[in-house]
Design a protein around this motif. Structure first.
Motif, PDB file in Angstrom:
ATOM      1  N   VAL A  93       0.865  -1.180   0.000  1.00  0.00           N
ATOM      2  CA  VAL A  93       0.000   0.000   0.000  1.00  0.00           C
ATOM      3  C   VAL A  93       0.902   1.231   0.000  1.00  0.00           C
ATOM      4  O   VAL A  93       2.031   1.192   0.496  1.00  0.00           O
ATOM      5  N   HIS A  94       0.405   2.330  -0.551  1.00  0.00           N
ATOM      6  CA  HIS A  94       1.234   3.515  -0.740  1.00  0.00           C
ATOM      7  C   HIS A  94       0.482   4.761  -0.305  1.00  0.00           C
ATOM      8  O   HIS A  94      -0.752   4.822  -0.361  1.00  0.00           O
ATOM      9  N   ILE A  95       1.259   5.751   0.121  1.00  0.00           N
ATOM     10  CA  ILE A  95       0.723   7.063   0.438  1.00  0.00           C
ATOM     11  C   ILE A  95       1.211   8.047  -0.627  1.00  0.00           C
ATOM     12  O   ILE A  95       2.418   8.190  -0.836  1.00  0.00           O
ATOM     13  N   ARG A  96       0.271   8.663  -1.304  1.00  0.00           N
ATOM     14  CA  ARG A  96       0.467   9.768  -2.253  1.00  0.00           C
ATOM     15  C   ARG A  96       1.173   9.378  -3.548  1.00  0.00           C
ATOM     16  O   ARG A  96       0.716   9.725  -4.621  1.00  0.00           O
ATOM     17  N   VAL A  97       2.302   8.679  -3.502  1.00  0.00           N
ATOM     18  CA  VAL A  97       3.070   8.354  -4.702  1.00  0.00           C
ATOM     19  C   VAL A  97       3.333   6.856  -4.714  1.00  0.00           C
ATOM     20  O   VAL A  97       3.650   6.264  -3.679  1.00  0.00           O
ATOM     21  N   ALA A  98       3.180   6.231  -5.903  1.00  0.00           N
ATOM     22  CA  ALA A  98       3.358   4.783  -5.989  1.00  0.00           C
ATOM     23  C   ALA A  98       3.906   4.405  -7.358  1.00  0.00           C
ATOM     24  O   ALA A  98       3.595   5.053  -8.360  1.00  0.00           O
ATOM     25  N   PRO A  99       4.723   3.354  -7.421  1.00  0.00           N
ATOM     26  CA  PRO A  99       5.147   2.829  -8.724  1.00  0.00           C
ATOM     27  C   PRO A  99       4.016   2.032  -9.359  1.00  0.00           C
ATOM     28  O   PRO A  99       3.241   1.364  -8.667  1.00  0.00           O
ATOM     29  N   GLY A 100       3.923   2.102 -10.682  1.00  0.00           N
ATOM     30  CA  GLY A 100       2.894   1.361 -11.402  1.00  0.00           C
ATOM     31  C   GLY A 100       3.491   0.391 -12.386  1.00  0.00           C
ATOM     32  O   GLY A 100       4.688   0.079 -12.345  1.00  0.00           O
ATOM     33  N   TRP A 101       2.653  -0.093 -13.279  1.00  0.00           N
ATOM     34  CA  TRP A 101       3.108  -1.036 -14.295  1.00  0.00           C
ATOM     35  C   TRP A 101       3.791  -0.286 -15.439  1.00  0.00           C
ATOM     36  O   TRP A 101       3.532   0.891 -15.679  1.00  0.00           O
ATOM     37  N   ASP A 102       4.661  -0.993 -16.161  1.00  0.00           N
ATOM     38  CA  ASP A 102       5.301  -0.477 -17.378  1.00  0.00           C
ATOM     39  C   ASP A 102       6.055   0.825 -17.134  1.00  0.00           C
ATOM     40  O   ASP A 102       6.033   1.741 -17.979  1.00  0.00           O
ATOM     41  N   GLY A 103       6.707   0.941 -15.969  1.00  0.00           N
ATOM     42  CA  GLY A 103       7.515   2.113 -15.701  1.00  0.00           C
ATOM     43  C   GLY A 103       6.743   3.365 -15.347  1.00  0.00           C
ATOM     44  O   GLY A 103       7.326   4.454 -15.302  1.00  0.00           O
ATOM     45  N   ALA A 104       5.470   3.247 -15.077  1.00  0.00           N
ATOM     46  CA  ALA A 104       4.653   4.416 -14.746  1.00  0.00           C
ATOM     47  C   ALA A 104       4.757   4.737 -13.257  1.00  0.00           C
ATOM     48  O   ALA A 104       5.181   3.915 -12.439  1.00  0.00           O
ATOM     49  N   THR A 105       4.343   5.950 -12.913  1.00  0.00           N
ATOM     50  CA  THR A 105       4.263   6.397 -11.524  1.00  0.00           C
ATOM     51  C   THR A 105       2.888   7.005 -11.310  1.00  0.00           C
ATOM     52  O   THR A 105       2.383   7.731 -12.170  1.00  0.00           O
ATOM     53  N   TRP A 106       2.304   6.734 -10.160  1.00  0.00           N
ATOM     54  CA  TRP A 106       0.977   7.253  -9.830  1.00  0.00           C
ATOM     55  C   TRP A 106       1.089   8.315  -8.744  1.00  0.00           C
ATOM     56  O   TRP A 106       1.898   8.200  -7.830  1.00  0.00           O
ATOM     57  N   LEU A 107       0.259   9.339  -8.853  1.00  0.00           N
ATOM     58  CA  LEU A 107       0.132  10.391  -7.842  1.00  0.00           C
ATOM     59  C   LEU A 107      -1.310  10.410  -7.360  1.00  0.00           C
ATOM     60  O   LEU A 107      -2.235  10.651  -8.151  1.00  0.00           O
ATOM     61  N   ASP A 108      -1.518  10.167  -6.072  1.00  0.00           N
ATOM     62  CA  ASP A 108      -2.857  10.164  -5.489  1.00  0.00           C
ATOM     63  C   ASP A 108      -3.328  11.610  -5.306  1.00  0.00           C
ATOM     64  O   ASP A 108      -2.685  12.408  -4.619  1.00  0.00           O
ATOM     65  N   LEU A 109      -4.446  11.959  -5.918  1.00  0.00           N
ATOM     66  CA  LEU A 109      -5.015  13.296  -5.771  1.00  0.00           C
ATOM     67  C   LEU A 109      -5.851  13.433  -4.506  1.00  0.00           C
ATOM     68  O   LEU A 109      -6.364  14.528  -4.221  1.00  0.00           O
ATOM     69  N   GLY A 110      -5.997  12.352  -3.747  1.00  0.00           N
ATOM     70  CA  GLY A 110      -6.742  12.408  -2.489  1.00  0.00           C
ATOM     71  C   GLY A 110      -8.234  12.578  -2.660  1.00  0.00           C
ATOM     72  O   GLY A 110      -8.918  12.983  -1.710  1.00  0.00           O
ATOM     73  N   ARG A 111      -8.768  12.260  -3.817  1.00  0.00           N
ATOM     74  CA  ARG A 111     -10.190  12.459  -4.103  1.00  0.00           C
ATOM     75  C   ARG A 111     -11.009  11.250  -3.677  1.00  0.00           C
ATOM     76  O   ARG A 111     -10.533  10.116  -3.672  1.00  0.00           O
ATOM     77  N   ALA A 112     -12.280  11.513  -3.343  1.00  0.00           N
ATOM     78  CA  ALA A 112     -13.162  10.426  -2.922  1.00  0.00           C
ATOM     79  C   ALA A 112     -13.454   9.465  -4.067  1.00  0.00           C
ATOM     80  O   ALA A 112     -13.697   8.275  -3.840  1.00  0.00           O
ATOM     81  N   ASP A 113     -13.431   9.963  -5.321  1.00  0.00           N
ATOM     82  CA  ASP A 113     -13.724   9.088  -6.451  1.00  0.00           C
ATOM     83  C   ASP A 113     -12.522   8.250  -6.870  1.00  0.00           C
ATOM     84  O   ASP A 113     -12.610   7.429  -7.787  1.00  0.00           O
ATOM     85  N   GLY A 114     -11.359   8.453  -6.217  1.00  0.00           N
ATOM     86  CA  GLY A 114     -10.191   7.635  -6.502  1.00  0.00           C
ATOM     87  C   GLY A 114      -9.390   8.056  -7.714  1.00  0.00           C
ATOM     88  O   GLY A 114      -8.365   7.434  -8.023  1.00  0.00           O
TER      89      GLY A 114
END
Length: 490
Positions: A93-114
């Motif tokens: 599990v990750h807070i705010r920033v996480a590694p993804g598939w295929d070299g991508a990076t995710w940034l959590d916007l903190g929104r209720a809709d995900g």
């Protein structure tokens, strides 16, 4: 229907839960629940005010007309679900920033809709991540970010620099490099230390940098009194910003080193005799203050000094933050555009700096934009080395000894012999008293010199140690091409 024919409440709850939620465990054995199709995960044992899974399950059972159940039935059901989840595959599990598939990076916007930002090699998109790819953990420190603006043409970077009172262009490019580093989960970044005269807006600048990543609810906080509270605060968010530091104890300095480069904390789990709780953490850290006194060498290598100047025109807090809130979507969009551009550049990694990942990022930023961030980073570290030496009389004494040594030559003695030699060199003919904290044994001197090794090496003084048949020794030499700053006055 007789009582024997009724389905037990715990079975009804368990069946409902397994059909509406996905349960998995992390590497430390904590079991999380994730609503089907939603990226946010909650620990099933949490009683937090951000919404526990128990509360989530109770609301779902009620709204779907399944029923209202007592605490005993819920506890029995969750105990069974937790036991079953311990056999499932491990997922982080990750807070705010996480590694993804295929070299991508995710940034959590903190929104209720995900909805989150996916930064990939060819650009960035806004989407709800696949729960099998990213699981977000939310806390009270997880603020909501606005949807980033597209096609900003770099205007957001200019808006940010106008709002902050950075003293030089070199400081500006280092701040931008740090923000890009905060969007990469695998890159340790040095801790910006915002300094400047009174009234330079250090706290305001720290809030602005923090809120680009943490949202408008992100704020500065006072340094906790002990390491345990500091670790708890760090673990609950991504960027930890400490305000108005005026003194830094050795324990706090060591804790900050661990936060920047990563460490693990292990303590006894509550209400158990032998079980333990593990907390791994590595987070971006930001500090503000006029002066923190003596900086230890190991922390100096992990700091990023950003100097601010007093603004020529003062504005009200309401006006300033209204403009900032309006500009934040554009700032975030420009930062994402620049991040994609920087990551696409291939450069060689500088091998002479401790924070090599951040140095590599600076080199990428320079190649993508023409900035001089790597040179500015080297200059900043050089200034910090000066600060360390100015605050350490032992370092000054070693440099004074090295000034009388021919370049390329070395002198070898035991730690006790070095202690006597350096003590005589410091006290001089006038036999002045030794300062507080001066090494009292050869072992203490050896440990101090190990800490000072990189700082002194930057000034052309090399320290080595080893063992012969006669015993251990310390060797101090002066490199053939010694840089300036050699002569230090006591």
């Amino acid at each position: 229907m007789s009582d024997d024919e009724k389905t037990p409440a715990r079975e009804i709850i368990t069946e409902y839960a397994q059909s509406h939620f996905r349960y998995f465990r992390t590497a430390d054995g904590t079991v999380y629940a994730q609503r089907n199709g939603h990226p946010v995960a909650r620990p099933i044992r949490s009683q937090g005010t951000t919404g526990s899974h128990r509360q989530e399950l109770m609301v779902g059972l009620y709204r779907d007309g399944v029923g209202v159940f007592n605490g005993t039935a819920l506890k029995e059901a969750l105990d069974l679900i937790e036991a079953l989840a311990l056999t499932e595959d491990v997922q982080a599990v990750h807070i705010r920033v996480a590694p993804g598939w295929d070299g991508a990076t995710w940034l959590d916007l903190g929104r209720a809709d995900g909805r989150s930002v996916r930064i990939h090699p060819t650009g960035w998109d806004i989407a709800v991540p696949d729960p099998r790819e990213v699981c977000w953990r939310r806390t009270q420190l997880t603020g909501e970010l606005p949807l980033p603006a597209r096609d900003t043409d770099g205007k957001g970077i200019d808006l940010l620099l106008r709002l902050c009172n950075f003293a030089t262009a070199q400081t500006e490019c280092l701040a931008i490099a740090w923000l890009i580093g905060c969007l990469e989960p695998s890159v340790p970044v040095p801790a910006p230390f915002l300094t400047g005269p009174q009234g330079a807006g250090k706290s305001t600048g720290g809030r602005m940098l923090t809120r680009i990543i943490e949202g408008m609810s992100g704020d500065l906080r006072r340094a906790p009194k002990d390491e345990e509270n500091l670790i708890a605060a760090v673990a609950a968010g991504w960027v930890t910003a400490l305000d108005n530091l005026s003194h830094m104890t050795p324990d706090l300095s060591d804790a900050m080193c661990c936060i920047v480069t990563g460490a693990e904390n292990v303590k006894r789990a509550l209400f158990t005799d032998g079980d333990v709780f593990r907390a791994r953490y590595r987070r971006p850290l930001l500090l503000t203050g006029i002066d923190v006194g003596v900086i230890r060498p190991d922390l100096a290598e992990r700091l990023l000094p950003l100097r601010l100047e007093r603004p020529r025109v003062r504005r009200t807090e309401a006006e300033l933050w209204a403009d900032y809130a309006e500009a934040l979507p554009v700032v975030l969009g420009s930062l994402l555009d620049l991040t994609v551009k920087v990551r696409a550049v291939e450069v060689e990694t500088p091998t002479d700096l401790r924070m090599a990942d951040f140095a590599h990022l600076c080199a990428q930023l320079d190649a993508a934009t023409g900035f001089g961030s790597l040179a500015a980073y080297r200059a900043a570290l050089d200034d910090l080395n000066d600060d360390v030496i100015e605050g350490d009389l032992l370092a000054q004494t070693v440099l004074r000894h090295a000034a009388d040594v021919e370049p390329g030559t070395a002198q070898r003695m035991t730690s006790t012999e070095w202690l006597h030699h350096l003590t005589r060199l410091y006290t001089g003919e006038e036999c002045r008293p030794l300062p507080k904290g001066w090494p009292t044994t050869g072992k203490v001197l050896s440990d101090r010199l190990k800490r000072l090794q990189p700082t002194l090496a930057a000034r052309g003084v090399l320290i080595d140690s080893g063992r012969t048949y006669e015993g251990r020794y310390i060797e101090i030499s002066r490199s053939p091409a010694a840089p300036p700053h050699q002569q230090q006055t006591l």
